[in-house]
Design an enzyme around this catalytic site. Structure first.
Site, mmCIF file in Angstrom:
data_model
loop_
_atom_site.group_PDB
_atom_site.id
_atom_site.type_symbol
_atom_site.label_atom_id
_atom_site.label_comp_id
_atom_site.label_asym_id
_atom_site.label_seq_id
_atom_site.Cartn_x
_atom_site.Cartn_y
_atom_site.Cartn_z
ATOM 1 N N SER A 184 -0.966 3.868 -3.939
ATOM 2 C CA SER A 184 -2.162 4.429 -4.337
ATOM 3 C C SER A 184 -3.287 5.370 -3.790
ATOM 4 C CB SER A 184 -3.025 2.605 -4.740
ATOM 5 O OG SER A 184 -3.226 2.048 -5.422
ATOM 6 N N LYS A 189 -3.881 8.213 -6.235
ATOM 7 C CA LYS A 189 -4.481 8.354 -6.884
ATOM 8 C C LYS A 189 -5.580 9.540 -6.779
ATOM 9 C CE LYS A 189 -4.348 3.482 -8.192
ATOM 10 N NZ LYS A 189 -5.208 1.678 -7.312
ATOM 11 N N TYR A 233 2.270 6.851 -14.380
ATOM 12 C CA TYR A 233 1.982 6.074 -13.297
ATOM 13 C C TYR A 233 2.866 5.816 -12.281
ATOM 14 C CZ TYR A 233 -1.498 2.627 -10.587
ATOM 15 O OH TYR A 233 -1.269 2.224 -9.023
ATOM 16 N N TYR A 281 -10.920 -0.617 -2.225
ATOM 17 C CA TYR A 281 -11.164 -1.964 -2.849
ATOM 18 C C TYR A 281 -12.079 -2.472 -2.604
ATOM 19 C CZ TYR A 281 -6.806 -0.173 -4.259
ATOM 20 O OH TYR A 281 -5.311 0.946 -4.509
ATOM 21 N N VAL A 330 -0.799 0.081 -1.338
ATOM 22 C CA VAL A 330 -0.034 -1.248 -0.563
ATOM 23 C C VAL A 330 1.350 -0.856 -0.182
ATOM 24 C CG1 VAL A 330 -0.973 -3.028 -2.448
ATOM 25 C CG2 VAL A 330 0.857 -1.103 -2.842
#
Ligand code: GLU
Length: 305
Positions: A65, A68, A192, A240, A258
């Protein structure tokens, strides 16, 4: 200062390894489940161009992530403010792969860093491009930001996630049902999964973050205004539902993955990458967060003074 910091980083590596309380690797992507959790690396890129390191700073890992942030930078560069019609800018307080809010908020994800929001960003990246071209745009951005072409996608990790990424597939279809996904769901998820499977070392990642940190020696990839906004999103949404805890303990904008990676920005001062693959209950690196806390304490770099 740099000498003291180097001494601190060397000591931090030894301290973390001695603690041995690593957390658990993400095994919902089977290929990531094979990584040994008891590993630690850190790299700190400074305004004078030096990159200080300790532990396994040269070991490539799956950035997941953290990618992102770079996909968001590409899309903001391309369409700017229009992105916010499709995705929000508020912390979610829910798991990274939650579908709950998406129903309540009629298909407009809370922010670009939860999976649903990141899928929308990747979908936007696909506008007028094939999945291969969109992917190559993110990869080129990362390579240019790090000034290092030796950054690649781990195809085995991408395949492993594609074969097991049922939640992301569900999110993509759900977004599509609300009219907030323009491409076939499998194109968006495929792009993705590959973007998440970019492999980088802490040294490469710290160098790639220099433009977001606004370091004087960084390649010019982002306007100061865009960098400021990305930092704001990293601070409020980058971990998050653990973002508040991270801001409380560390006080710096950061994005977790992760794979156990963390990109941490000390605006104007440093770009920091930490890797330790064992995760806490929020899906963020357990020892990485502790190391970030100790580093912020030692340097006094918290944005809150
Ligand atoms: N590829 C992972 C997923 O979509 C990224 C999640 C993360 O790194 O936090 O589930």
């Amino acid at each position: 200062m740099a000498e003291d910091l180097q001494e601190f980083l060397t000591g931090l590596d030894a301290e973390i390894r001695a603690m041995g309380d690593w957390g658990a690797v993400a095994d919902y992507i089977p290929e990531l489940g094979r990584v040994a959790p008891d590993q630690f690396g850190i790299a700190v890129a400074l305004p004078d161009g030096r990159v200080l390191t300790a532990g396994k700073a040269a070991q490539p890992f799956s950035i997941q992530s953290v990618s992102k942030v770079f996909a968001l930078a590409c899309v903001l560069g391309r369409i700017g403010e229009q992105l916010w019609l499709r995705v929000g800018r508020e912390p979610s307080g829910d798991r990274f792969d939650s579908i709950l809010l998406l129903e309540q908020e009629k298909g407009r994800p809370r922010n670009p860093f939860i999976n649903a929001g990141a899928l929308v960003v990747t979908d936007e990246l696909l506008t007028g491009r094939t999945p291969r071209q969109a992917l190559s745009e993110v990869l080129s951005f990362v390579r240019a930001a790090a000034e290092d072409d030796d950054i690649h996608i781990d195809k085995a990790v991408a395949r492993s996630e594609a074969e097991n990424g049922h939640r992301n597939t569900a999110l993509a279809h759900y977004l599509r049902s609300f009219g907030n996904l323009n491409n076939p769901p499998e194109h968006t998820t495929g792009t993705y999964f590959h973007q998440c499977a970019i492999e980088m070392s802490c040294i490469q990642l710290a160098r790639a973050g220099r433009s977001i940190a606004g370091l004087p020696n960084a390649p010019q990839m982002l306007s100061p205004r865009k960098a400021r906004r990305i930092n704001a999103l990293m601070l409020t949404c980058g971990q998050y539902d653990g973002s508040g805890n991270f801001a409380f303990r560390v006080g710096l904008p950061a994005k977790s993955g992760v794979g156990g990676g963390l990109l941490i920005i000390a605006p104007g001062r440093a770009s920091i990458a930490i890797w330790s693959p064992g995760l806490d209950g929020w899906g963020n690196s357990k020892m990485g967060t502790l190391a970030a806390e100790k580093l912020a304490e030692f340097t006094g770099w918290s944005v809150f003074g």
